[in-house]
Design a protein around this motif. Sequence first.
Motif, PDB file in Angstrom:
ATOM      1  N   ASN A   1       0.810  -1.213   0.000  1.00 22.50           N
ATOM      2  CA  ASN A   1       0.000   0.000   0.000  1.00 22.50           C
ATOM      3  C   ASN A   1       0.848   1.270   0.000  1.00 22.50           C
ATOM      4  O   ASN A   1       0.403   2.325  -0.470  1.00 22.50           O
ATOM      5  CB  ASN A   1      -0.932  -0.004   1.218  1.00 22.50           C
ATOM      6  N   ASP A   2       2.103   1.185   0.490  1.00 27.99           N
ATOM      7  CA  ASP A   2       2.968   2.366   0.512  1.00 27.99           C
ATOM      8  C   ASP A   2       3.739   2.549  -0.790  1.00 27.99           C
ATOM      9  O   ASP A   2       4.593   3.432  -0.894  1.00 27.99           O
ATOM     10  CB  ASP A   2       3.945   2.287   1.691  1.00 27.99           C
ATOM     11  N   GLY A   3       3.475   1.703  -1.804  1.00 26.89           N
ATOM     12  CA  GLY A   3       4.128   1.841  -3.098  1.00 26.89           C
ATOM     13  C   GLY A   3       5.364   0.995  -3.280  1.00 26.89           C
ATOM     14  O   GLY A   3       5.886   0.893  -4.400  1.00 26.89           O
ATOM     15  N   THR A   4       5.863   0.368  -2.234  1.00 25.31           N
ATOM     16  CA  THR A   4       7.035  -0.501  -2.349  1.00 25.31           C
ATOM     17  C   THR A   4       6.598  -1.902  -2.776  1.00 25.31           C
ATOM     18  O   THR A   4       5.406  -2.226  -2.810  1.00 25.31           O
ATOM     19  CB  THR A   4       7.783  -0.577  -1.011  1.00 25.31           C
ATOM     20  N   THR A   5       7.587  -2.736  -3.110  1.00 21.62           N
ATOM     21  CA  THR A   5       7.312  -4.129  -3.484  1.00 21.62           C
ATOM     22  C   THR A   5       8.036  -5.066  -2.534  1.00 21.62           C
ATOM     23  O   THR A   5       9.066  -4.712  -1.954  1.00 21.62           O
ATOM     24  CB  THR A   5       7.751  -4.420  -4.931  1.00 21.62           C
ATOM     25  N   VAL A   6       7.508  -6.262  -2.407  1.00 23.50           N
ATOM     26  CA  VAL A   6       8.086  -7.289  -1.538  1.00 23.50           C
ATOM     27  C   VAL A   6       8.309  -8.554  -2.356  1.00 23.50           C
ATOM     28  O   VAL A   6       7.340  -9.115  -2.891  1.00 23.50           O
ATOM     29  CB  VAL A   6       7.155  -7.612  -0.350  1.00 23.50           C
ATOM     30  N   PRO A   7       9.575  -9.008  -2.523  1.00 22.85           N
ATOM     31  CA  PRO A   7       9.824 -10.272  -3.222  1.00 22.85           C
ATOM     32  C   PRO A   7       9.187 -11.437  -2.456  1.00 22.85           C
ATOM     33  O   PRO A   7       9.252 -11.484  -1.217  1.00 22.85           O
ATOM     34  CB  PRO A   7      11.351 -10.389  -3.229  1.00 22.85           C
ATOM     35  N   ALA A   8       8.579 -12.356  -3.180  1.00 20.88           N
ATOM     36  CA  ALA A   8       7.891 -13.465  -2.526  1.00 20.88           C
ATOM     37  C   ALA A   8       7.923 -14.711  -3.403  1.00 20.88           C
ATOM     38  O   ALA A   8       8.108 -14.648  -4.618  1.00 20.88           O
ATOM     39  CB  ALA A   8       6.449 -13.092  -2.219  1.00 20.88           C
ATOM     40  N   VAL A   9       7.746 -15.835  -2.744  1.00 24.09           N
ATOM     41  CA  VAL A   9       7.601 -17.131  -3.407  1.00 24.09           C
ATOM     42  C   VAL A   9       6.203 -17.641  -3.087  1.00 24.09           C
ATOM     43  O   VAL A   9       5.746 -17.559  -1.933  1.00 24.09           O
ATOM     44  CB  VAL A   9       8.656 -18.133  -2.927  1.00 24.09           C
ATOM     45  N   GLY A  10       5.507 -18.143  -4.102  1.00 27.52           N
ATOM     46  CA  GLY A  10       4.145 -18.611  -3.871  1.00 27.52           C
ATOM     47  C   GLY A  10       3.833 -19.912  -4.589  1.00 27.52           C
ATOM     48  O   GLY A  10       4.601 -20.375  -5.441  1.00 27.52           O
ATOM     49  N   ALA A  11       2.711 -20.488  -4.221  1.00 27.88           N
ATOM     50  CA  ALA A  11       2.210 -21.699  -4.886  1.00 27.88           C
ATOM     51  C   ALA A  11       0.698 -21.617  -4.959  1.00 27.88           C
ATOM     52  O   ALA A  11       0.050 -21.065  -4.060  1.00 27.88           O
ATOM     53  CB  ALA A  11       2.650 -22.948  -4.136  1.00 27.88           C
ATOM     54  N   ILE A  12       0.151 -22.141  -6.045  1.00 26.21           N
ATOM     55  CA  ILE A  12      -1.302 -22.112  -6.268  1.00 26.21           C
ATOM     56  C   ILE A  12      -1.800 -23.542  -6.406  1.00 26.21           C
ATOM     57  O   ILE A  12      -1.210 -24.349  -7.141  1.00 26.21           O
ATOM     58  CB  ILE A  12      -1.669 -21.322  -7.540  1.00 26.21           C
ATOM     59  N   LYS A  13      -2.881 -23.859  -5.709  1.00 28.34           N
ATOM     60  CA  LYS A  13      -3.490 -25.198  -5.795  1.00 28.34           C
ATOM     61  C   LYS A  13      -4.992 -25.030  -5.992  1.00 28.34           C
ATOM     62  O   LYS A  13      -5.625 -24.216  -5.332  1.00 28.34           O
ATOM     63  CB  LYS A  13      -3.238 -25.986  -4.501  1.00 28.34           C
ATOM     64  N   ASP A  14      -5.542 -25.794  -6.947  1.00 30.61           N
ATOM     65  CA  ASP A  14      -6.979 -25.689  -7.212  1.00 30.61           C
ATOM     66  C   ASP A  14      -7.782 -26.202  -6.026  1.00 30.61           C
ATOM     67  O   ASP A  14      -7.336 -27.098  -5.288  1.00 30.61           O
ATOM     68  CB  ASP A  14      -7.352 -26.453  -8.488  1.00 30.61           C
ATOM     69  N   LEU A  15      -8.964 -25.641  -5.851  1.00 25.52           N
ATOM     70  CA  LEU A  15      -9.853 -25.997  -4.749  1.00 25.52           C
ATOM     71  C   LEU A  15     -11.109 -26.622  -5.338  1.00 25.52           C
ATOM     72  O   LEU A  15     -11.871 -25.963  -6.047  1.00 25.52           O
ATOM     73  CB  LEU A  15     -10.210 -24.746  -3.938  1.00 25.52           C
ATOM     74  N   ARG A  16     -11.314 -27.920  -5.056  1.00 22.96           N
ATOM     75  CA  ARG A  16     -12.444 -28.661  -5.596  1.00 22.96           C
ATOM     76  C   ARG A  16     -13.487 -28.901  -4.524  1.00 22.96           C
ATOM     77  O   ARG A  16     -13.170 -29.328  -3.422  1.00 22.96           O
ATOM     78  CB  ARG A  16     -11.975 -30.009  -6.158  1.00 22.96           C
ATOM     79  N   GLY A  17     -14.719 -28.587  -4.853  1.00 26.32           N
ATOM     80  CA  GLY A  17     -15.825 -28.851  -3.944  1.00 26.32           C
ATOM     81  C   GLY A  17     -16.708 -29.959  -4.470  1.00 26.32           C
ATOM     82  O   GLY A  17     -16.383 -30.627  -5.462  1.00 26.32           O
ATOM     83  N   VAL A  18     -17.846 -30.158  -3.822  1.00 31.22           N
ATOM     84  CA  VAL A  18     -18.771 -31.219  -4.211  1.00 31.22           C
ATOM     85  C   VAL A  18     -19.287 -31.014  -5.622  1.00 31.22           C
ATOM     86  O   VAL A  18     -19.479 -31.960  -6.387  1.00 31.22           O
ATOM     87  CB  VAL A  18     -19.947 -31.270  -3.216  1.00 31.22           C
ATOM     88  N   TYR A  19     -19.499 -29.746  -6.019  1.00 27.41           N
ATOM     89  CA  TYR A  19     -20.117 -29.454  -7.307  1.00 27.41           C
ATOM     90  C   TYR A  19     -19.113 -28.932  -8.333  1.00 27.41           C
ATOM     91  O   TYR A  19     -19.501 -28.311  -9.318  1.00 27.41           O
ATOM     92  CB  TYR A  19     -21.240 -28.430  -7.116  1.00 27.41           C
ATOM     93  N   GLY A  20     -17.826 -29.168  -8.114  1.00 29.92           N
ATOM     94  CA  GLY A  20     -16.818 -28.745  -9.085  1.00 29.92           C
ATOM     95  C   GLY A  20     -15.847 -27.745  -8.490  1.00 29.92           C
ATOM     96  O   GLY A  20     -15.682 -27.649  -7.267  1.00 29.92           O
ATOM     97  N   SER A  21     -15.211 -26.979  -9.360  1.00 26.85           N
ATOM     98  CA  SER A  21     -14.180 -26.041  -8.923  1.00 26.85           C
ATOM     99  C   SER A  21     -14.773 -24.904  -8.099  1.00 26.85           C
ATOM    100  O   SER A  21     -15.807 -24.329  -8.435  1.00 26.85           O
ATOM    101  CB  SER A  21     -13.447 -25.462 -10.136  1.00 26.85           C
ATOM    102  N   GLU A  22     -14.105 -24.576  -7.009  1.00 27.16           N
ATOM    103  CA  GLU A  22     -14.484 -23.445  -6.186  1.00 27.16           C
ATOM    104  C   GLU A  22     -13.372 -22.405  -6.163  1.00 27.16           C
ATOM    105  O   GLU A  22     -13.271 -21.595  -5.253  1.00 27.16           O
ATOM    106  CB  GLU A  22     -14.810 -23.894  -4.760  1.00 27.16           C
TER     107      GLU A  22
END
Length: 287
Positions: free
Chosen positions: A257-278
């Motif tokens: 929010n102050d305009g600076t950036t923060v280096p980061a490492v991330g991972a994304i995993k799909d979220l499946r519910g009873v009726y498909g993708s959530e």
Amino acid sequence: MQGIFVRASEFARQFGHLSQAGRTVFVTHHGRETHALLPIANYHEFIATAKSDDHDSLFSNQELADWLPLLLVVVDEERNIIMANRTAHAMARKAEGALPGSGLFDAFPALRETMFESYCNRTERTGEPCSFELPGLFGSDTWHRMETFRTHQGVVMLARDITDDVKAYRLADTKKALIEAILAHGGIGYIWFNVRGRIEEVDAAMSDLLQLPRERLSNVSVVDLVPVGQRVMLREAIETVLSHGGTQRFETEFLRNDGTTVPAVGAIKDLRGVYGSEGAVMVVTRK
């Protein structure tokens, strides 16, 4: 031979004569038949037919029970099997018709010395239906929901395989514990976003990293959290996970929010519910 019709008001006066007529006597009240007096031979014939119908209904009950996808067993007071459906024979690995006449614990030894005995005794003694879950009935890693209730024949036992449900509950508990551990750690942030790539929920660690209150992040596009030059990469990773499932790891910078950036490492995993993708879940740590 036709029956005799007599009004109720005349029935008592003519009873002696009517009882010797050898025919069925119909007693009427305002023209409507209310009772029938049968010759004894006809009565015995009626009783024999009724018993035959009851016998046929037992076969109908057996045929109906065989259609059930549940294990169904009926036992008497001595815990001997009176009736068992096709599913019960299959689960006991017995030929069809082999279970009736055998002892319940001989056919299903895994039931011996389990909570089943106390529940079955309660149902037999009080008539109270009981429902409970029992592990290891047909294999060490299985769970079944058992139900017992009483009929005029004895105690009925129903069993349904709930192994997949129990495993799902355990997995849900594991996921809940994992999220609580992430929150306690404090250095790991997570974002849950929907199938449109917009944020549904973030944790306090992610809110602190971005220097924005959590309510301000609701419904914000995830790709808007990174610099313009890295948005194509992040958008492709998100679309891949939402379209094909699986997991994607990435390295990027997040805008604060102050305009600076923060280096980061991330991972994304799909979220499946009873009726498909959530949507999907993104986990982020500072680099």
